[in-house]
Design an enzyme around this catalytic site. Structure first.
Site, PDB file in Angstrom:
ATOM      1  N   GLU A   1       1.234  -8.652   9.550  1.00  0.00           N
ATOM      2  CA  GLU A   1       1.591  -7.530  10.409  1.00  0.00           C
ATOM      3  C   GLU A   1       1.062  -7.820  11.800  1.00  0.00           C
ATOM      4  O   GLU A   1       0.158  -8.641  11.984  1.00  0.00           O
ATOM      5  CB  GLU A   1       0.969  -6.233   9.875  1.00  0.00           C
ATOM      6  CG  GLU A   1      -0.544  -6.201   9.920  1.00  0.00           C
ATOM      7  CD  GLU A   1      -1.099  -4.908  10.506  1.00  0.00           C
ATOM      8  OE1 GLU A   1      -0.470  -4.358  11.431  1.00  0.00           O
ATOM      9  OE2 GLU A   1      -2.159  -4.460  10.032  1.00  0.00           O
TER      10      GLU A   1
ATOM     11  N   HIS B   1      -7.530  -1.177   5.477  1.00  0.00           N
ATOM     12  CA  HIS B   1      -6.428  -0.319   5.915  1.00  0.00           C
ATOM     13  C   HIS B   1      -6.430   1.069   5.282  1.00  0.00           C
ATOM     14  O   HIS B   1      -6.750   2.034   5.943  1.00  0.00           O
ATOM     15  CB  HIS B   1      -5.090  -1.025   5.705  1.00  0.00           C
ATOM     16  CG  HIS B   1      -3.938  -0.266   6.279  1.00  0.00           C
ATOM     17  ND1 HIS B   1      -3.838   0.022   7.625  1.00  0.00           N
ATOM     18  CD2 HIS B   1      -2.853   0.289   5.693  1.00  0.00           C
ATOM     19  CE1 HIS B   1      -2.729   0.718   7.842  1.00  0.00           C
ATOM     20  NE2 HIS B   1      -2.112   0.898   6.686  1.00  0.00           N
TER      21      HIS B   1
ATOM     22  N   HIS C   1       6.232  -6.224  11.458  1.00  0.00           N
ATOM     23  CA  HIS C   1       5.539  -4.963  11.635  1.00  0.00           C
ATOM     24  C   HIS C   1       4.857  -4.915  13.005  1.00  0.00           C
ATOM     25  O   HIS C   1       3.630  -4.766  13.108  1.00  0.00           O
ATOM     26  CB  HIS C   1       4.494  -4.800  10.506  1.00  0.00           C
ATOM     27  CG  HIS C   1       4.047  -3.381  10.278  1.00  0.00           C
ATOM     28  ND1 HIS C   1       3.135  -2.764  11.102  1.00  0.00           N
ATOM     29  CD2 HIS C   1       4.358  -2.490   9.327  1.00  0.00           C
ATOM     30  CE1 HIS C   1       2.908  -1.532  10.657  1.00  0.00           C
ATOM     31  NE2 HIS C   1       3.644  -1.352   9.585  1.00  0.00           N
TER      32      HIS C   1
ATOM     33  N   HIS D   1       1.490   3.781   2.077  1.00  0.00           N
ATOM     34  CA  HIS D   1       2.169   4.415   3.212  1.00  0.00           C
ATOM     35  C   HIS D   1       3.688   4.363   3.021  1.00  0.00           C
ATOM     36  O   HIS D   1       4.222   3.367   2.541  1.00  0.00           O
ATOM     37  CB  HIS D   1       1.784   3.729   4.518  1.00  0.00           C
ATOM     38  CG  HIS D   1       0.463   4.219   5.056  1.00  0.00           C
ATOM     39  ND1 HIS D   1      -0.328   3.466   5.882  1.00  0.00           N
ATOM     40  CD2 HIS D   1      -0.199   5.390   4.870  1.00  0.00           C
ATOM     41  CE1 HIS D   1      -1.425   4.153   6.190  1.00  0.00           C
ATOM     42  NE2 HIS D   1      -1.370   5.319   5.578  1.00  0.00           N
TER      43      HIS D   1
ATOM     44  N   ASP E   1       6.125   3.986   4.984  1.00  0.00           N
ATOM     45  CA  ASP E   1       6.911   2.925   5.613  1.00  0.00           C
ATOM     46  C   ASP E   1       6.775   1.606   4.849  1.00  0.00           C
ATOM     47  O   ASP E   1       7.324   0.590   5.237  1.00  0.00           O
ATOM     48  CB  ASP E   1       6.548   2.753   7.104  1.00  0.00           C
ATOM     49  CG  ASP E   1       5.086   2.397   7.317  1.00  0.00           C
ATOM     50  OD1 ASP E   1       4.272   2.776   6.454  1.00  0.00           O
ATOM     51  OD2 ASP E   1       4.759   1.756   8.331  1.00  0.00           O
ATOM     52  N   HIS E   2       6.041   1.644   3.730  1.00  0.00           N
ATOM     53  CA  HIS E   2       5.945   0.459   2.867  1.00  0.00           C
ATOM     54  C   HIS E   2       6.452   0.716   1.443  1.00  0.00           C
ATOM     55  O   HIS E   2       6.677  -0.220   0.701  1.00  0.00           O
ATOM     56  CB  HIS E   2       4.503  -0.055   2.825  1.00  0.00           C
ATOM     57  CG  HIS E   2       4.048  -0.607   4.135  1.00  0.00           C
ATOM     58  ND1 HIS E   2       4.025  -1.942   4.423  1.00  0.00           N
ATOM     59  CD2 HIS E   2       3.651   0.026   5.279  1.00  0.00           C
ATOM     60  CE1 HIS E   2       3.622  -2.128   5.677  1.00  0.00           C
ATOM     61  NE2 HIS E   2       3.379  -0.949   6.211  1.00  0.00           N
TER      62      HIS E   2
ATOM     63  N   HIS F   1       0.840  -1.203   0.000  1.00  0.00           N
ATOM     64  CA  HIS F   1       0.000   0.000   0.000  1.00  0.00           C
ATOM     65  C   HIS F   1       0.871   1.248   0.000  1.00  0.00           C
ATOM     66  O   HIS F   1       2.090   1.159   0.061  1.00  0.00           O
ATOM     67  CB  HIS F   1      -0.988  -0.022   1.159  1.00  0.00           C
ATOM     68  CG  HIS F   1      -0.364   0.001   2.520  1.00  0.00           C
ATOM     69  ND1 HIS F   1       0.235  -1.088   3.078  1.00  0.00           N
ATOM     70  CD2 HIS F   1      -0.256   0.992   3.434  1.00  0.00           C
ATOM     71  CE1 HIS F   1       0.690  -0.786   4.279  1.00  0.00           C
ATOM     72  NE2 HIS F   1       0.410   0.479   4.522  1.00  0.00           N
TER      73      HIS F   1
ATOM     74  N   ASP G   1      -0.385  -4.163   5.621  1.00  0.00           N
ATOM     75  CA  ASP G   1      -1.212  -3.729   6.754  1.00  0.00           C
ATOM     76  C   ASP G   1      -2.662  -3.992   6.383  1.00  0.00           C
ATOM     77  O   ASP G   1      -3.057  -3.750   5.254  1.00  0.00           O
ATOM     78  CB  ASP G   1      -1.008  -2.232   7.029  1.00  0.00           C
ATOM     79  CG  ASP G   1       0.396  -1.950   7.549  1.00  0.00           C
ATOM     80  OD1 ASP G   1       1.148  -2.919   7.761  1.00  0.00           O
ATOM     81  OD2 ASP G   1       0.735  -0.764   7.728  1.00  0.00           O
TER      82      ASP G   1
END
Lengths: 658, 629
Positions: free
Chosen positions: B203, B157, B443, B70, B72-73, B68, B178
């Site tokens: 996660e 998410h 995660h 975000h 941090d991904h 996705h 996530d």
């Protein structure tokens, strides 16, 4: 493998494929050309239509004059319009396991199938197909239900009566299969049986068959389908396009290596070039409006209309039409325009890129924003206040038998300033116009059919190389009106198998293998033996489990005793339960070595005699005789089981087991 | 034995920098390519040198999958593909492909333009990186190469979030990214079929939390906002521009409408409208209800929620402000927080998870006196996690020499978990749905993972792993081997058996031919034929002596009757030439050359009938039953 052909209409197919243990319906198109035999349904009572004379038969009888009316030499049924259903008697439709829908035009008979035949299966379709299909059905039901018609004519359908009627009613086929339109509750019930699928999604049917929709490039969410097992592949190609319009391009590569390719839904106007037609459409539209006339475009609420609006978006300013109002009238006009903007994933690359910006993929959003295009649910209400002439109106239904288009035909038909432009290819425009004759209005025929033409088909078939092609009989000969055009038919080798309505075809296929899984424990126990360089063999004795059409091989409950080390207990009184399985043997026995082995095992009186085909080994004391030939060994002995088993095992040492 | 190897380069016992390497059946896949919000140095990106020291990444990886948008991904993706160098395919869903480059560009701007870093990826690199992206549909089976296939499942998410199944032959791994197992006001719940992967990588952000029902949380949230506004206070809700923000806006919008409230609601960034536009165009990714009603009313067109201007923060009277970013680590949310923190009438509601080191994390852990230093705040700004608002002009002055500020937080601090991660219950539910053979946690925080790991092992009796970054977990798989069985053999075997019960397992015998990596199971006859070998027939003929003074044909008849009586399930026939057959076994009788009272039965069978032949001889040896006939 059998194919039941329930519809004779090449672009509105309905076939049932029996494949392995599954029964799969491919599309359920509804033939609406039957409505052309009916009088239009006007929104407000039309004096002209109500004054049409009743039919008087040749012999002077008038008993049909309530049901049948004459208009300019044509006879029409004065009744609620009816549609021609697919065959329902050719096979028991309650046995259909799944229905695969290829595009929203090919699902219009769905409520008749799912609600009236005892169907209990699942329908598979893509999300745009379902959403837009729902809109088409909603519009259809709405335009018929809002003009309740008291009369439902049926006398004329009597075979004896029909015989007496003038053409084309006399020749109308399957009139007994004609049915009134379904209702919204039926539509909702039918649509609730649909399961949404995405392109290239693999759907397992009962573990036996896998079906996969592929992009067909014809409309939003339109699909071709692959129906396959591990060894057979059937491609169902229905309504495909290689032109770049708004939908995602056609996936051709995945159709390769098909055993059978069922080909339906080719262009209905093979001689017209869609690009040229769009050009003609624009210029006729501009000319009419410049001369102060109105333009009527009978159309479906989704599909080509998006492309037409896009062309107009680029065209109106340069053609000086910026002040001409464009109206789109349909109970589902708003929904159609809104839905078109949210299917980014189903659009061509250019349109997808726009969504990433984020901008609406279709420019009609801008036409609406700038008030150039207005949409209304019907001619009542807001529309009557906003209505300005000259204008351009998009509205349905393309058959001109129901919907708001009927109103505008009556309103504008008398003036030669106005033009009706036919863009949808599903209905003969002359037949569509027949009940409105005599007409002063100009009629322009610009059919836009983006589906495959015969040149594209032959290229496609060369590319994907199916073993067999199956198609409607119409595609195996030139069109009746152009019998010299042998290029307007499918040309492939071997020649296509053709079908017609109510026929059952047996499709050629030869299946020789099936997939089976060997469990790891069993695999570990196998002892492969290299027989020839690169080829190894292993004999397998295992339990065969079959569940949900999947086959699995497991270790037998007791490991099978290898014959060589067999120390079977003396036979008890139990009769052996079922036929034990022993491997086949191969190889030959070298006599000298065999004799040596015998001697090593304590046989001292071995004597060998040569025969024509081999040798005889004699064990004199044991009164035993072993005939050895190239491909056979025969042990003849007294009933001394330990001796026999010993000899057997010695012989087996020289042979390979299979 | 075949094995699957998993090595987290990030997100191993940690939240942030998600990047997991998976080797399955000779294929190498990288799952996510994120940045870490807690670091400012090399550690912010995964250590790609782990994959190869000097080779090309493209040669070592078959594909990269992004779950996705975000950061941090996906935050390290342009660095990975353009600066380290990777030219293979990158897969993500359509909404992720649409939104990801915007977040990356935003992240780049903050890092380079504000912080002044030089060795960072450029706008062009983001564009070039996105060209390598292949967008996938939900449930589409994407054939990466002939053996490797991937499939996306809906994850909830955020818009476009997906779980991915990675499959080679019969071995498979599912990576959740996530996900959220409960539908919220704008997204649906994650769903996966019973695909029984060898390994589920999930996660575990909320590994130990079990949240109460969504409705309760919503009611609490609305009550708190309402009370604060009633007493004239101001409510600050730090959010990321895409995701929770939309859900909470829908919630407040409907509440305001129902209660006929007048206090203004503001949304702080200029990006909101654009963000909402993505939601409108990708409405098919939202929940059922929104999709159904969007023609009549698009839920992402808000009536009560207006754009925020910096000056509004000083307005008197109540108001509700959504401000970015969500962890109070920089930008507008932090500025507003500083302005409002001193007044006990005000309230800040943290609707999501906060990474350690952020102001959000500090106040949530109870800290009420914050030391704020200008430079520190700015350096934090690069850890943006969602769409970052244009950093407000007055953040410039924060760059001036360190200025230690003591900030006393008197406003109420509330935490409402609206963060769309699955809680412990949700994680267990997903495991139940997918039925994996092994589970691997990423995660999340090590301590919480430990707890969840035990719970999973207890409840599902599967192995659960939680490798740290750089630590490799090896899982042994035991795949069954698919082979082609000749239809003749299969049909023959299904026909054998006394009861025509298809479900009952049957014993079968065949020959497996292994040639050029193809496996075919055929009947022994076919195997011999294909190999051009002749069958060697092994036949036995046994002489059985029977004491019977009667005539030969009478003896034969007695033998026949006897066998017929014993072998009820077999075909026993008496042929016109005087011989008897039992199935394919031949029995002939002759008189003994010397002793007329003894008859010799010749029992003859082939090796394939060994069992029956052997049985018959022993049966006959016992003699015939005494009978009067």
């Amino acid at each position: 493998m059998k194919l039941y052909c329930l519809s004779g209409h090449p672009t509105l197919p309905c076939n049932v494929l029996k494949f392995k243990s599954t029964t799969i319906m491919l599309d359920c198109g509804l033939d609406m050309t039957s409505t052309l035999n009916f009088l239009p349904l006007p929104l407000v009572q039309s004096p002209r239509l109500s004054k049409l004379p009743g039919l008087v038969l040749k012999d002077g009888s008038t008993f049909l004059d309530k049901e049948l009316k004459e208009c300019s030499g044509h006879v029409f049924v004065d009744s609620v319009p009816e549609f021609c259903l697919p065959e329902t008697e050719l096979l028991d439709l309650s046995t259909v396991d799944v229905i695969l829908i290829s595009n929203y035009h090919c699902m219009m008979a769905l409520p008749y199938i799912t609600e009236y035949t005892g169907f209990t299966g699942t329908v598979y379709a893509t999300e745009p197909t379902v959403q837009i299909g729902r809109l088409l059905m909603e519009e259809l039901v709405n335009s018929i239900e809002r003009v309740p018609k008291a009369q439902s004519a049926s006398t004329w359908k009597n075979k004896e009566v029909q015989r007496l009627l003038p053409a084309p009613l006399k020749d109308a086929v399957e009139v007994s299969m004609w049915r009134k339109c379904y209702t919204m509750p039926e539509v909702n019930a039918a649509l609730s049986k649909i399961q949404l699928v995405g392109y290239s999604q693999k759907i397992e049917l009962f573990g036996a068959v896998q079906v996969t929709p592929l992009s067909s490039g014809y409309a939003l969410g339109s699909s071709n389908w692959i129906i396959q097992s591990h060894y057979e592949k059937v491609s169902y190609v229905s309504g495909s396009s290689l032109l770049t319009t708004h939908p995602q391009p056609m996936d051709q590569a995945s159709l390769k290596n098909s055993d059978v390719l069922i080909l339906t839904g080719l262009t209905q106007i093979p001689t017209a070039n869609p690009d040229g037609m769009v050009g003609e459409f624009c210029s006729n539209l501009a000319m009419t409006v410049r001369n102060g006339g109105n333009v009527l475009v009978p159309c479906y609420p989704s599909g080509v209309i998006y492309d037409l609006l896009e062309c107009l978006y680029q065209y109106i300013d340069s053609a000086g039409l910026s002040n001409v109002p464009f109206y789109f009238i349909s109970p589902v006009a708003n929904s159609s325009l809104e839905f078109s903007q949210i299917f980014a994933e189903w659009l061509c690359h250019n349109k997808q890129t726009k969504v990433y910006l984020p901008e609406p993929p279709f420019p009609h959003a801008e036409l609406i924003q700038t008030n150039k295009l207005k949409h209304y649910p019907s001619i009542h209400g807001d529309f009557s206040n906003d209505f300005k002439q000259p204008c351009v109106i998009f509205t349905g239904h393309p058959s001109l038998r129901f919907g708001d288009v009927v109103h505008f035909m009556e309103l504008w038909g008398k003036s030669s300033l106005n033009t009706v432009i036919f863009t949808e290819p599903d209905f003969s425009y002359l037949d569509a116009l027949a009940p409105y004759q005599p007409l002063a209005m100009k009629c322009v025929y610009c059919p836009i059919d983006t589906r495959l033409n015969f040149i594209q088909v032959s290229k496609l078939l060369k590319e994907v190389q199916p073993l067999h092609v199956v198609c409607p009989e119409q595609y195996t000969q030139p069109p009746p009106s152009q019998s010299h055009r042998t290029d307007l038919m499918i040309d492939c080798q071997p020649p296509p198998m053709s079908y017609r309505r109510a026929e059952v075809l047996t499709l050629p296929y030869k299946r020789r293998y099936e997939k089976i899984e060997i469990m790891p424990e069993l695999a570990d126990s196998l002892v492969p033996l290299e027989i020839k360089p690169g080829i190894s063999l292993a004999t397998v004795s295992a339990m065969l489990h079959t569940k949900d059409n999947k086959h699995v091989l497991q270790l037998p409950p007791k490991p099978p005793q290898p014959p060589t080390s067999k120390k079977r207990k003396r036979v008890s009184d139990d009769v052996p339960e079922c036929k034990p399985l022993k491997p086949l043997l191969s190889g030959s026995i070298p006599v000298d070595q065999f004799v040596q082995t015998l001697e090593k095992h304590g046989f001292s009186d071995v004597k060998v005699e040569d025969t024509a085909k081999g040798h005889i080994v004699l064990l004199q004391e044991a009164e035993t005789l072993i005939q050895i030939e190239e491909d056979s060994t025969h042990i003849i002995c007294d009933n001394d089981e330990p001796l026999r088993v010993k000899l057997r095992d010695l012989v087996l040492k020289f042979l390979q087991k299979f | 034995m075949p094995e699957i190897k998993v090595t987290p380069l990030g997100a191993g016992q940690d939240v942030g920098r998600s990047c997991i390497l998976v080797s399955i059946a000779g294929k190498n896949v990288m799952l996510d390519c994120g940045m870490h919000m807690g670091y400012n140095d090399d550690r912010r990106f995964p250590d790609f040198s782990y994959i190869t020291q000097n080779g090309r990444l493209t040669d070592f990886l078959d594909c990269v999958i992004i779950s996705h948008f975000h950061l941090d991904h996906c935050g390290a993706l342009p660095y990975f593909s353009e600066m380290v160098g990777y030219d293979g395919p990158i897969y993500m869903t359509h909404p992720t492909k649409a939104i990801c480059p915007i977040l990356l560009e935003d992240y780049r701007k903050i890092t380079v333009d504000k912080k002044g870093e030089t060795n960072f990826f450029t706008s062009q690199m983001i564009k070039d990186c996105m060209k390598k992206v292949v967008a996938v549909h939900l449930h589409q089976t994407v054939q990466v190469d002939e053996e490797l296939e991937i499939k996306a499942y809906y994850a909830g998410h955020v818009l476009g979030a997906a779980m991915f199944q990675i499959k080679v032959g019969c071995e498979s791994v599912v990576y959740t990214g996530d996900y959220n197992m409960t539908p919220d006001r704008h997204l649906g719940a994650a769903w996966i079929d019973k695909c029984r992967p060898d390994l589920l990588i999930t996660e575990s952000t909320y590994a130990t939390t079990i949240r109460d029902s969504k409705r309760c949380r919503e009611r609490d949230f609305l009550k708190k906002v309402h009370e604060t506004v009633e007493r004239g206070g101001k409510v600050l809700i730090p959010v990321f521009a895409l995701g929770r923000a939309q859900e909470l806006c829908i919630l407040l919008e409907t509440f305001w409408e129902r209660m006929n409230l007048k206090a203004p609601i503001y949304f702080s960034t200029g990006l909101t409208e654009k963000a909402n536009h993505y939601y409108k165009l990708f409405i098919t990714w939202t929940n059922q209800k929104i999709r159904k009603t969007f023609v009549q009313r698009n839920m992402f067109e808000f009536k009560h929620i207006k754009a925020f201007d910096r000056a509004f923060a000083d307005n008197p009277g109540p108001m509700v402000v959504f401000a970015t970013p969500g962890m109070l680590h920089a930008g507008q949310s932090l500025q507003i927080f500083r302005k409002w923190a001193g007044n006990e009438k005000n309230m800040v509601i943290m609707p999501g998870y906060c990474v350690q080191g952020t102001v959000g994390h500090k106040i949530l852990s109870g800290q009420r006196k914050l030391e704020m230093e200008g430079r520190q705040i700015v350096s934090l700004s690069q850890f943006a996690h969602g769409i970052q608002g244009k950093v407000a002009p007055d953040s410039q002055h924060l760059c001036s020499p360190p200025l230690l500020l003591q900030l006393e937080v008197k406003m109420q601090v509330e935490y409402m978990s609206f963060s769309a991660h699955a809680d412990a219950k949700g994680i267990m539910q997903l495991i139940r749905q997918a039925e994996p053979r092994n589970v691997l946690l990423v995660h999340g925080e090590a301590k919480k993972m430990e707890f969840l790991k035990q719970k999973i092992e207890q409840e599902f009796h599967v192995n659960c792993y939680m490798p740290a970054n750089g630590e490799t977990t090896t899982i042994f798989t035991n795949p069954s081997i698919p082979v082609d069985i000749s239809l003749g053999l299969l049909k023959r075997e299904t026909a054998i058996g006394l009861l025509p019960d298809a479900k009952k397992p049957k014993l079968m015998h065949g020959t497996l031919i292994m040639k050029d990596n193809s496996f075919r199971l055929v009947s022994p006859e076919q195997a011999l034929k294909e190999l051009g070998l002749a069958e060697h027939q092994l036949r036995f003929t046994c002489r059985v002596h029977i004491q019977d003074p009667r005539k030969e044909h009478e003896t034969v008849l007695r033998v026949y009757n006897h066998l017929k009586g014993v072998l009820k399930d077999y075909s026993v026939q008496h042929l016109p030439d005087g011989s008897i057959t039992v199935e394919s076994i031949l029995i002939q009788a002759t008189a003994h050359s010397e002793d007329q009272g003894t008859k010799v039965l010749l029992v003859s069978w082939t090796y394939q009938d060994e069992e029956l032949g052997s049985y018959l001889t022993s049966l006959l040896k016992k003699g015939l039953p005494q009978s009067s006939s």
